[in-house]
Design a protein around this motif. Structure first.
Motif: not given
Length: 132
Positions: A49, A66-67, A70, A72, A85, A103-104, A118
């Motif tokens: 990260s 992209n996926s 993540i 935030f 993380w 994770i969301t 996000a």
């Protein structure tokens, strides 16, 4: 000592502590975020990260899509402590009071009661752009 005075004297430190914990954790910069990361030099492996401009960007898998990433707000929504993380559990942890986020960015475990903000991601070649 009279009862009222005793209660005020013993409760005051606790109330001050609670007031500090209840401050808004959404202190991510109110200005917009817009920066680019070269993924060949940073966040090269799953679980790595980088924190920049109030945002934590995490690589969650080895693909270059992209996926695979993540992003935030880096501050817990409970008391604005930085989150970290946890790759093995695939979640964000706040080590100050124990809040856990999925994770969301959704709250899994409090005391936080609001999800993490996000940020948008777009990958072009080896450049990952973070906006929001």
């Amino acid at each position: 000592m009279e009862r009222r005075k005793f209660i005020v004297q013993t409760a005051t430190p606790f109330l001050v502590f609670c007031a500090a914990c209840s401050k808004s954790g959404n202190s991510t910069n109110s200005s917009s975020v817009d920066f680019t990361i070269d993924i060949t030099n940073t966040i090269t492996t799953p679980g790595s990260s980088i924190t920049r401009d109030g945002v934590i960007v995490v690589r969650v898998n080895a693909q270059n899509t992209n996926s695979s990433f993540i992003a935030f707000q880096v501050e817990c929504t409970h008391a604005a402590n930085p989150i970290v993380w946890n790759q093995s559990a695939q979640q964000f942890n706040c080590n100050l009071h124990g809040s856990v986020f999925s994770i969301t960015g959704a709250v899994i475990n409090g005391p936080a009661n609001r999800p993490l903000k996000a940020f948008n991601l777009s990958l072009t070649g080896n450049n990952l752009r973070v906006t929001g």
